[in-house]
Design an enzyme around this catalytic site. Structure first.
Site, short mmCIF file in Angstrom:
data_model
loop_
_atom_site.label_atom_id
_atom_site.label_comp_id
_atom_site.label_asym_id
_atom_site.label_seq_id
_atom_site.Cartn_x
_atom_site.Cartn_y
_atom_site.Cartn_z
N SER A 35 39.48 47.24 48.40
CA SER A 35 38.43 47.11 47.38
C SER A 35 38.56 45.85 46.56
CB SER A 35 38.47 48.33 46.44
OG SER A 35 39.76 48.46 45.84
N ASP A 55 37.59 48.51 35.64
CA ASP A 55 37.63 49.97 35.70
C ASP A 55 39.08 50.41 35.79
OD1 ASP A 55 38.39 49.43 38.30
OD2 ASP A 55 36.56 50.16 39.23
N HIS A 57 40.54 47.97 38.93
CA HIS A 57 40.09 46.65 39.37
C HIS A 57 39.88 45.67 38.21
CE1 HIS A 57 38.75 49.62 42.43
NE2 HIS A 57 39.27 48.72 43.24
#
Length: 374
Positions: free
Chosen positions: A41, A339, A342
């Site tokens: 991610s 978040d 990240h």
């Protein structure tokens, strides 16, 4: 003398930032034929949007709130991510498109020669194979594993070779940059199964990881990859989610020890491979050291909040992820974390510039700029 070096480095970073601004405007030319991106991610720009069964997605607000047009793109960020800033520094407009988006466009217009030619041109300037939730190990996550990502790239190379000469494709790939940003999810999985691993367990896990990493790099090398830009495992024990799970609210140092062990192995692996495999060159962006540095001195990047997430909920705004109904900070430029796991666009920009042409503290044995120009 230290102050002078710091001033000179800051001046260099400002010049690079100006170059990035020019590249965004489309005035710069790419310095390498293509950029191919692999990982999790931290590098995914929307591949998981094409996996209806995956819950590891970011194709909804507040994600993308600072992306041009305020559109969620599948990036786990309020805007651009590190892969974008690295690509921009190389002269591209941004990270290449998700591989699955190109596949979907081709499938939807399979009879169109124009579409096939357009897609082939896009392939030749790069593709992003990264998939949120994936890891170096096939057992990590349930999305597109690294083995599958490399398989997709192999298919892509075959497609290019059928429409262009094999020699031209091989030459282009050998000059292109292969970006890999992976390993964190494997570490999370290992830690979730063993909350108090001793040094022997950590070493055994690291050795298994590095052995797998070795096979991935060799597979890409045999597919003509020669220039590797590697992002190591960040200081993951200091992510807001991990703080939220720690009664003290401090970093989970056991997880940081796992990350450090992996990074030691990655450094040794690439050093060994570069001496074994003819023509291979590499640069390692030290995400671990960069995050540690920003936590200790956030003002170096214009940051203020380094513990809590900008978007989320609960303790440290990180007990739940970023969703349309989550709390979202008003000034994203001041936050280290977007978040629960990240970085923000501001952090990613600082990291991208540091890895591209920063000091040895953040990138070694050569910078990504030197890798590009090699």
């Amino acid at each position: 003398m230290a102050v002078r070096r710091a001033a000179l480095h800051l001046h260099g970073m400002l010049l690079l930032a100006a170059a990035v601004a020019v590249a965004v405007s489309g005035a710069a030319a790419a310095k390498v034929p293509a950029m191919y991106v692999f990982g999790d991610s931290t590098a995914d720009v929307g591949n998981n949007d094409y996996l209806p069964w995956s819950i590891a997605r970011a194709d909804f607000p507040h994600n993308g709130v600072d992306f041009p047009g305020g559109t969620p793109t599948g990036r786990f960020s309020n805007g651009l991510i590190g892969a974008d800033f690295l690509a921009i520094a190389m002269g591209f407009s941004g990270s290449p498109p998700p591989y699955l988006s190109l596949m979907a466009a081709t499938a939807a217009n399979s009879s169109s020669e124009v579409t096939r030619n357009t897609t082939m041109a896009a392939y030749m300037s790069g593709a992003n194979f990264a998939s949120a939730g994936s890891g170096l190990l096939d057992s990590t996550g349930s999305t597109i594993s690294m083995t599958q990502q490399i398989g997709y790239f192999s298919d892509l190379k075959d497609q290019m070779s059928t429409r262009l000469s094999a020699g031209r494709v091989a030459d282009s790939l050998s000059k292109s940059v292969f970006l890999i940003s992976a390993g964190s999810n494997d570490a999370f999985d290992f830690f979730s199964q063993n909350r108090s691993p001793d040094s022997t367990a950590i070493q055994q896990f690291s050795e298994a990881m590095i052995s797998t990493y070795d096979s991935h790099v060799k597979a890409l090398y045999h597919l003509e990859a020669r220039k590797f830009a590697v992002i190591n495992v960040p200081l993951i024990g200091c992510c807001p989610y991990l703080r939220s799970q720690n009664p003290t609210g401090e970093c989970v140092e056991q997880l940081n020890k796992i990350a450090k062990s992996l990074n030691d192995g990655i450094k040794e692996l690439f050093s060994n491979l570069s001496s074994e495999m003819q023509g291979m060159k590499y640069s390692i962006g030290n995400a671990y050291q960069l995050v540690s540095s920003l936590i200790q001195n956030p003002h170096a990047a214009g940051l203020e909040e380094v513990k809590s997430a900008c978007c989320g909920g609960g303790r440290f705004n990180a007990e739940i992820g970023c969703t349309p109904i989550s709390s979202c900070c008003s000034d994203r430029s001041k936050y280290l974390f977007w978040d629960l796991l990240h970085p923000t666009q501001a952090t990613s920009k600082f990291a991208g510039l540091a890895f591209y042409d920063g000091p040895a503290q953040f990138v070694s044995p050569i910078s990504i700029k030197q890798l590009v120009e090699a």
